[in-house]
Design a protein around this motif. Structure first.
Motif, PDB file in Angstrom:
ATOM      1  N   PHE A 209       0.877  -1.198  -0.103  1.00 44.96           N
ATOM      2  CA  PHE A 209       0.021   0.022  -0.045  1.00 44.96           C
ATOM      3  C   PHE A 209       0.845   1.251  -0.184  1.00 44.96           C
ATOM      4  CE2 PHE A 209      -2.618  -3.357   2.281  1.00 44.96           C
ATOM      5  CZ  PHE A 209      -3.604  -3.219   1.267  1.00 44.96           C
ATOM      6  N   HIS A 210       0.435   2.033  -0.807  1.00 40.36           N
ATOM      7  CA  HIS A 210       1.318   3.465  -0.818  1.00 40.36           C
ATOM      8  C   HIS A 210       0.230   4.508  -1.344  1.00 40.36           C
ATOM      9  CE1 HIS A 210       4.124   6.497  -2.454  1.00 40.36           C
ATOM     10  NE2 HIS A 210       4.956   5.873  -1.563  1.00 40.36           N
ATOM     11  N   PRO A 211       0.273   5.718  -0.866  1.00 41.31           N
ATOM     12  CA  PRO A 211      -0.585   7.048  -1.179  1.00 41.31           C
ATOM     13  C   PRO A 211      -0.539   7.265  -2.724  1.00 41.31           C
ATOM     14  CG  PRO A 211       0.596   7.502   0.823  1.00 41.31           C
ATOM     15  CD  PRO A 211       1.400   6.260   0.166  1.00 41.31           C
ATOM     16  N   ARG A 212      -1.594   7.476  -3.578  1.00 42.27           N
ATOM     17  CA  ARG A 212      -1.319   7.853  -4.755  1.00 42.27           C
ATOM     18  C   ARG A 212      -1.152   9.198  -4.968  1.00 42.27           C
ATOM     19  NH1 ARG A 212      -3.429   4.453  -9.697  1.00 42.27           N
ATOM     20  NH2 ARG A 212      -2.526   5.784 -11.339  1.00 42.27           N
ATOM     21  N   LYS A 213      -0.208   9.697  -5.867  1.00 46.03           N
ATOM     22  CA  LYS A 213      -0.005  10.754  -6.302  1.00 46.03           C
ATOM     23  C   LYS A 213      -0.106  11.064  -7.876  1.00 46.03           C
ATOM     24  CE  LYS A 213       4.033  14.233  -6.010  1.00 46.03           C
ATOM     25  NZ  LYS A 213       5.269  14.359  -5.656  1.00 46.03           N
ATOM     26  N   ASN A 214      -0.813  12.215  -8.052  1.00 43.97           N
ATOM     27  CA  ASN A 214      -1.311  12.485  -9.506  1.00 43.97           C
ATOM     28  C   ASN A 214      -0.527  13.591 -10.239  1.00 43.97           C
ATOM     29  OD1 ASN A 214      -2.835  10.201  -9.847  1.00 43.97           O
ATOM     30  ND2 ASN A 214      -4.495  11.170  -8.464  1.00 43.97           N
TER      31      ASN A 214
END
Length: 289
Positions: A209-214
């Motif tokens: 799991f890892h935060p999504r960055k856009n």
């Protein structure tokens, strides 16, 4: 003798809550040892998190922010010199804002085949995979083809037998903290494949799991464009980069070229062009050697 799981981790100490969450999932691994390259001035606070979770760890204090590839090489050298590693031990390259599923840890614990394994990275909120749009979702565990590795692999998703990491270091001029801030894990995998020719296996149902960055800075697109164009000419494994490059350049040059009046897309478009030009120009560049 049960194999060890070496979790290589570096942090500047600012993500305390995220580190606590990560530490609470490292306990799922059998016989885990954290190799922590400490860039923080608050080193006692960070190490207290490992003690709270009764984790075995070695802390290497550097006291300043350094490029990620350098930090990981410090950890790899520490393992080699101080930890008596065995060929069947495993290496994980962790981030201070990722954490592991129980399924991932269970798989690592029982894994004994000498293969490189890649697992999906997913958003911890929306449960979205980080695979680029337009790329086929792999729905069963399978051996992965060379030309597909770049679509699915990132450093935190790799399970690496120590025998492949022994004596092999990251290119310290690639990756986060460098001018060319992309590509270090793919370059590392390329050299593993050239040296050992291992099976590369995709385990579809074990998640990191890892935060999504856009909203990436345009410099990220410059770096990746530079890396790809240089590798397409200069690599001994061009097939590893060709398919990914087609999708990348089509999306960010052709499609964004049509939408060039959008300021952000225009910035990305010209960053990619600059990356191609310099990546080809600097075939013998210091960045990729």
């Amino acid at each position: 003798m049960k194999s060890k799981v070496f979790v290589i981790l570096t942090s500047d100490g600012r993500r305390v809550d995220e580190l606590r969450k990560l530490a609470s999932t490292i306990v799922f691994f059998d016989n885990a040892k954290v190799i922590f390259v400490n860039q923080s001035n608050e080193h006692e606070l960070v190490e207290h998190i490992f003690n709270e979770n009764k984790l075995s760890y070695d802390s290497i204090y550097v006291g300043e922010v350094i490029p990620l590839s350098i930090a990981r090489n410090i950890a790899l050298n520490h393992i080699r010199k101080e930890c008596n590693p065995q060929p069947t031990d495993k290496i994980l390259f962790s981030d201070d804002d990722c954490h592991y599923s129980k399924e991932f840890a269970s798989y690592v614990n029982q894994l004994c085949i000498e293969q490189v394994t890649i697992c999906p990275v997913v958003s911890d909120i929306l449960f979205e995979r980080f695979t680029p749009k337009g790329v086929k979702k792999i729905v069963k565990s399978t051996e992965i083809r060379l030309q597909d590795i770049m679509f699915y692999a990132c450093s935190i998703s790799i399970i690496l037998p120590y025998k492949y990491a022994n004596g092999l270091e990251f290119n310290e001029k690639l990756g986060l903290g460098n001018i060319i801030n992309q590509g270090e894990e793919t370059d590392y995998l390329e050299r593993i494949i050239l040296k050992f020719n291992p099976r590369v296996f995709y385990k579809h149902d074990c998640f990191v799991f890892h935060p999504r960055k856009n909203d990436y800075n345009p410099h990220v697109f410059f770096s990746l464009s530079y890396f790809l164009s240089n590798k397409l000419i200069n690599s001994n494994l061009k097939g590893m980069y060709f398919k990914y490059s087609i999708l990348f350049y089509f999306k960010y040059l052709f499609a964004f070229g049509v939408l060039i009046f959008n300021s952000r897309k225009r910035a990305i478009f010209f960053s990619c062009l600059k990356g191609i030009f310099l990546g080809v120009k600097d075939i013998y560049s210091v960045y990729l050697k």
